[in-house]
Enzyme design. Structure first.
Site, PDB file in Angstrom:
ATOM      1  N   ASP A  95       0.748  -1.051   0.532  1.00  0.00           N
ATOM      2  CA  ASP A  95      -0.132   0.572   0.062  1.00  0.00           C
ATOM      3  C   ASP A  95       1.101   0.769   0.426  1.00  0.00           C
ATOM      4  OD1 ASP A  95      -1.738  -1.735   0.111  1.00  0.00           O
ATOM      5  OD2 ASP A  95      -2.504  -1.032   2.196  1.00  0.00           O
TER       6      ASP A  95
ATOM      7  N   HIS B  77      -6.153   2.423  -4.906  1.00  0.00           N
ATOM      8  CA  HIS B  77      -6.715   2.272  -2.901  1.00  0.00           C
ATOM      9  C   HIS B  77      -7.212   3.683  -2.687  1.00  0.00           C
ATOM     10  CE1 HIS B  77      -5.541   1.479   1.063  1.00  0.00           C
ATOM     11  NE2 HIS B  77      -4.603   1.816   1.273  1.00  0.00           N
TER      12      HIS B  77
ATOM     13  N   HIS C 184      -7.667   8.816   0.528  1.00  0.00           N
ATOM     14  CA  HIS C 184      -7.531   7.004   1.907  1.00  0.00           C
ATOM     15  C   HIS C 184      -7.907   8.081   3.128  1.00  0.00           C
ATOM     16  CE1 HIS C 184      -5.424   5.204   4.698  1.00  0.00           C
ATOM     17  NE2 HIS C 184      -4.270   4.521   3.987  1.00  0.00           N
TER      18      HIS C 184
ATOM     19  N   HIS D 129       3.912  -1.803   3.115  1.00  0.00           N
ATOM     20  CA  HIS D 129       3.721  -0.888   2.943  1.00  0.00           C
ATOM     21  C   HIS D 129       5.203  -0.202   2.685  1.00  0.00           C
ATOM     22  CE1 HIS D 129       0.312  -1.301   5.588  1.00  0.00           C
ATOM     23  NE2 HIS D 129       0.058  -0.675   5.422  1.00  0.00           N
TER      24      HIS D 129
END
Length: 259
Positions: free
Chosen positions: A62, A113, A117, A207
């Protein structure tokens, strides 16, 4: 008197039959409404992992904020000839388009994604659609490729989000193995956690900005490959049709499923 009594009994039987039919009709109607309500309230679940006999596994990253380590990750993955999936925020793709291009050029998937966010279930359906659509546009602008995979920020989802993702002909992806690299555990702890939990069909979460991930990643790849795993992008692991998803989030193919 006998005729009147017989007539009265017939009427009573007729009334009773009508009442029973009425009660039965109401009961069936309520049953139908209850079934419909239960169906509409059934929780939809993203893909956390895949049921497969093949020793395939997917690594995913991510990317929402920092970018200092992205090229390092690309270099490590290139060294092992491993292709993965990066779920990037639209704002990140807009800020670092050269990294999106570098990831794509190296053969990695760059997927959605969200745009900024947020906690998606707190948004309206229109706002959800805008978050997904804007991120798709920014990724396509940088890479030339439209994503087919979406990962909700914070792993936070509801039925409205699942339906919004489906309406965009995309697949909602979670993970079943969490490296917890964002907590900055020792590299050895990251390796141990992943290798002890991985199974065929697993999706692993990393990540791009976690400081110990570049140190742990080579050992993770080597350990998985030594166990016979083929590491593939998420889109090559999941099935695109003819499947169900169980309560654990495992995608289960039927006999006609295809990747």
């Amino acid at each position: 008197m006998m005729k009147i009594l017989i007539l009265t009994r017939k009427r009573m039987l007729t009334v009773l039959c009508c009442l029973l039919c009425g009660v039965l009709t109401v009961f069936l109607a309520f049953q139908g409404i209850a079934a419909l309500t239960a169906s509409s309230n059934q929780r939809m679940i993203p893909i956390y992992c895949v049921k497969t006999d093949e020793k395939k596994i997917a690594l995913s990253f991510d990317a929402a904020w920092g970018n200092d380590l992205t090229q390092t990750l690309i270099d490590i993955l290139q060294r092992y000839k491993v292709k993965t999936t990066f779920f990037v925020v639209g704002a990140w793709a807009e800020k670092y388009p050269e990294s999106v291009k570098a990831l794509t050029a190296a053969g990695h998937e760059v997927c959605n994604h969200s745009d900024t966010h947020p906690h998606m279930p707190k948004l309206s359906r229109d706002e959800m659609a805008a978050q997904i659509g804007n991120c798709n546009d920014k990724i396509k602008k940088a890479s030339g490729v439209s994503p087919i995979l979406f990962r909700p920020p914070y792993g936070d989802y509801d039925n409205a989000l699942m339906e919004t993702v489906k309406a965009k002909n995309m697949y909602c992806i979670q993970w079943d193995v969490d490296s917890l690299d964002w907590k900055n555990p020792a590299p050895s702890a990251i390796v141990r956690r992943i290798t002890s939990q991985a199974k065929p069909g697993s999706i692993v979460l990393f990540h791009n900005g976690a400081k110990n991930t570049p140190t742990a990643l080579p050992a993770v790849i080597e350990a998985l490959q030594e166990q016979g795993y083929q590491i593939v992008p998420v889109s090559q692991l999941i099935y695109k049709n003819h499947y169900t998803i169980d309560n654990s989030g495992m995608q289960i193919p039927d006999g006609n499923a295809a990747r």
